[in-house]
Motif scaffolding. Structure first.
Motif, mmCIF file in Angstrom:
data_model
loop_
_atom_site.group_PDB
_atom_site.id
_atom_site.type_symbol
_atom_site.label_atom_id
_atom_site.label_comp_id
_atom_site.label_asym_id
_atom_site.label_seq_id
_atom_site.Cartn_x
_atom_site.Cartn_y
_atom_site.Cartn_z
ATOM 1 N N HIS A 121 0.801 -1.163 0.102
ATOM 2 C CA HIS A 121 -0.061 0.067 -0.141
ATOM 3 C C HIS A 121 0.850 1.206 0.036
ATOM 4 C CE1 HIS A 121 -4.046 1.643 0.755
ATOM 5 N NE2 HIS A 121 -3.436 2.527 1.102
ATOM 6 N N GLY A 122 0.813 2.076 -1.124
ATOM 7 C CA GLY A 122 1.786 3.370 -1.184
ATOM 8 C C GLY A 122 2.615 2.892 -2.338
ATOM 9 N N GLU A 123 3.771 3.568 -2.297
ATOM 10 C CA GLU A 123 4.822 3.501 -3.583
ATOM 11 C C GLU A 123 5.699 2.165 -3.397
ATOM 12 O OE1 GLU A 123 4.813 5.414 -6.343
ATOM 13 O OE2 GLU A 123 3.053 6.130 -5.346
ATOM 14 N N GLY A 124 5.778 1.412 -4.099
ATOM 15 C CA GLY A 124 6.559 0.246 -4.103
ATOM 16 C C GLY A 124 6.892 -0.524 -5.665
ATOM 17 N N ASN A 125 8.013 -1.172 -5.416
ATOM 18 C CA ASN A 125 8.551 -1.742 -6.650
ATOM 19 C C ASN A 125 8.489 -3.357 -6.668
ATOM 20 O OD1 ASN A 125 9.472 0.522 -7.613
ATOM 21 N ND2 ASN A 125 11.165 0.489 -6.331
ATOM 22 N N GLN A 126 7.795 -3.889 -7.525
ATOM 23 C CA GLN A 126 7.625 -5.542 -7.507
ATOM 24 C C GLN A 126 8.388 -5.970 -8.706
ATOM 25 O OE1 GLN A 126 5.023 -7.445 -5.881
ATOM 26 N NE2 GLN A 126 5.902 -9.204 -6.312
ATOM 27 N N THR A 127 8.964 -7.129 -8.521
ATOM 28 C CA THR A 127 9.832 -7.670 -9.451
ATOM 29 C C THR A 127 9.494 -9.134 -9.278
ATOM 30 O OG1 THR A 127 11.833 -6.475 -9.484
ATOM 31 C CG2 THR A 127 12.077 -8.510 -10.460
ATOM 32 N N TYR B 59 7.010 -4.116 -11.729
ATOM 33 C CA TYR B 59 5.744 -2.884 -11.814
ATOM 34 C C TYR B 59 6.637 -1.933 -10.711
ATOM 35 C CZ TYR B 59 2.110 0.225 -10.472
ATOM 36 O OH TYR B 59 1.306 1.313 -10.035
ATOM 37 N N ASN B 60 6.535 -0.584 -10.842
ATOM 38 C CA ASN B 60 7.020 0.563 -10.269
ATOM 39 C C ASN B 60 5.980 1.574 -10.107
ATOM 40 O OD1 ASN B 60 9.619 -0.748 -9.812
ATOM 41 N ND2 ASN B 60 9.967 -0.226 -12.025
ATOM 42 N N GLY B 61 5.519 1.814 -9.039
ATOM 43 C CA GLY B 61 4.492 2.682 -8.778
ATOM 44 C C GLY B 61 3.623 2.487 -7.569
ATOM 45 N N SER B 62 2.298 2.994 -7.597
ATOM 46 C CA SER B 62 1.493 3.141 -6.434
ATOM 47 C C SER B 62 0.651 1.764 -6.415
ATOM 48 C CB SER B 62 0.437 4.208 -6.722
ATOM 49 O OG SER B 62 1.261 5.476 -6.616
ATOM 50 N N TRP B 63 0.396 1.425 -5.060
ATOM 51 C CA TRP B 63 -0.345 0.169 -4.808
ATOM 52 C C TRP B 63 -1.319 0.702 -3.685
ATOM 53 C CZ3 TRP B 63 1.195 -4.883 -6.405
ATOM 54 C CH2 TRP B 63 2.237 -4.813 -6.981
ATOM 55 N N GLU B 64 -2.586 0.076 -3.668
ATOM 56 C CA GLU B 64 -3.735 0.237 -2.963
ATOM 57 C C GLU B 64 -4.317 -0.755 -2.716
ATOM 58 O OE1 GLU B 64 -8.058 2.258 -3.144
ATOM 59 O OE2 GLU B 64 -6.120 3.652 -3.721
ATOM 60 N N ASP B 65 -4.206 -1.411 -1.281
ATOM 61 C CA ASP B 65 -4.902 -2.543 -0.742
ATOM 62 C C ASP B 65 -4.322 -3.978 -1.578
ATOM 63 O OD1 ASP B 65 -6.472 -1.476 1.078
ATOM 64 O OD2 ASP B 65 -7.981 -0.981 -0.215
ATOM 65 N N GLY B 66 -2.828 -3.730 -1.915
ATOM 66 C CA GLY B 66 -2.176 -5.056 -2.713
ATOM 67 C C GLY B 66 -2.573 -5.069 -4.144
ATOM 68 N N ILE B 67 -2.911 -3.842 -4.497
ATOM 69 C CA ILE B 67 -3.312 -3.994 -6.213
ATOM 70 C C ILE B 67 -2.780 -2.763 -6.732
ATOM 71 C CG2 ILE B 67 -5.276 -3.980 -7.697
ATOM 72 C CD1 ILE B 67 -7.138 -5.199 -5.651
ATOM 73 N N THR C 187 -1.804 5.266 -15.791
ATOM 74 C CA THR C 187 -2.793 4.992 -14.780
ATOM 75 C C THR C 187 -3.148 3.545 -14.616
ATOM 76 O OG1 THR C 187 -3.422 7.413 -15.112
ATOM 77 C CG2 THR C 187 -4.810 5.976 -13.709
ATOM 78 N N PHE C 188 -3.242 3.062 -13.375
ATOM 79 C CA PHE C 188 -3.784 1.780 -13.183
ATOM 80 C C PHE C 188 -4.889 1.928 -12.281
ATOM 81 C CE2 PHE C 188 0.376 0.959 -14.524
ATOM 82 C CZ PHE C 188 0.357 -0.073 -15.067
ATOM 83 N N ILE C 189 -6.024 1.497 -12.636
ATOM 84 C CA ILE C 189 -7.202 1.136 -11.570
ATOM 85 C C ILE C 189 -7.552 -0.055 -11.434
ATOM 86 C CG2 ILE C 189 -9.777 1.733 -11.460
ATOM 87 C CD1 ILE C 189 -9.259 4.452 -13.036
ATOM 88 N N ASN C 190 -7.338 -0.485 -10.235
ATOM 89 C CA ASN C 190 -7.963 -2.055 -9.563
ATOM 90 C C ASN C 190 -6.845 -2.848 -10.460
ATOM 91 O OD1 ASN C 190 -9.765 -1.101 -7.599
ATOM 92 N ND2 ASN C 190 -11.318 -1.077 -9.147
ATOM 93 N N GLY D 74 2.061 4.333 -12.270
ATOM 94 C CA GLY D 74 3.349 3.324 -12.340
ATOM 95 C C GLY D 74 3.610 3.099 -13.539
ATOM 96 N N THR D 75 4.542 2.261 -13.693
ATOM 97 C CA THR D 75 5.266 1.562 -14.981
ATOM 98 C C THR D 75 5.350 0.164 -14.860
ATOM 99 O OG1 THR D 75 6.427 3.488 -15.374
ATOM 100 C CG2 THR D 75 7.012 1.565 -16.590
#
Length: 140
Positions: free
Chosen positions: A68-74, A81-89, A107-110, A94-95
């Protein structure tokens, strides 16, 4: 620094306040997942890195054990994915980059690219414009 061994085999090493994880620490699950970072009143909250047994890695903000918030997933398959997360999504700006080099920024939504963004394919082709649920929407 304290060590807590849980009945289920999980283990915590780090700061403890009144008998619970609070501050900086490392939590190791029996599954092989490992989290290193902040804890607040026993919960993974704040900044930290979780390395999953399958090779996925997330570094960034956590709230009650959820991205939740800003983070980077590999991901283990090479996608990022580098960007914003909300409730694990993925949610917000982001990129997302595929393992072949194709990437979307916007922009990502859900969890899906929705709204304004730009996608560049591995062959160099590019589209800038609207997306809905991961698909191009319009002429760009």
């Amino acid at each position: 620094m304290a060590i807590i061994n849980f009945d289920n085999g999980n283990r915590y090493e780090g700061d403890v306040v009144r008998g619970i994880q609070h501050g900086q620490g490392t939590f190791v699950w029996t599954s092989g997942n490992i989290y290193v970072g902040s804890f607040v009143e026993g919960s993974i909250t704040g900044q930290g890195t979780k390395t999953y047994a399958n090779g996925d890695i997330y570094t960034g903000s956590w709230e009650d054990g959820i991205k939740h918030g800003e983070g980077n997933q590999t991901w283990a398959n090479g996608e990022t994915y580098n960007g914003s997360w909300e409730d694990g999504i993925k949610h917000g700006e982001g990129t997302y980059t595929l393992s072949d080099g194709t990437f979307y920024t916007g922009t990502f939504i859900n969890g899906s690219s929705t709204g304004e963004g730009s996608q560049t394919w591995a062959n160099g082709n590019n589209y800038t414009g609207s997306f809905v649920n991961g698909a191009i929407d319009g002429e760009g």
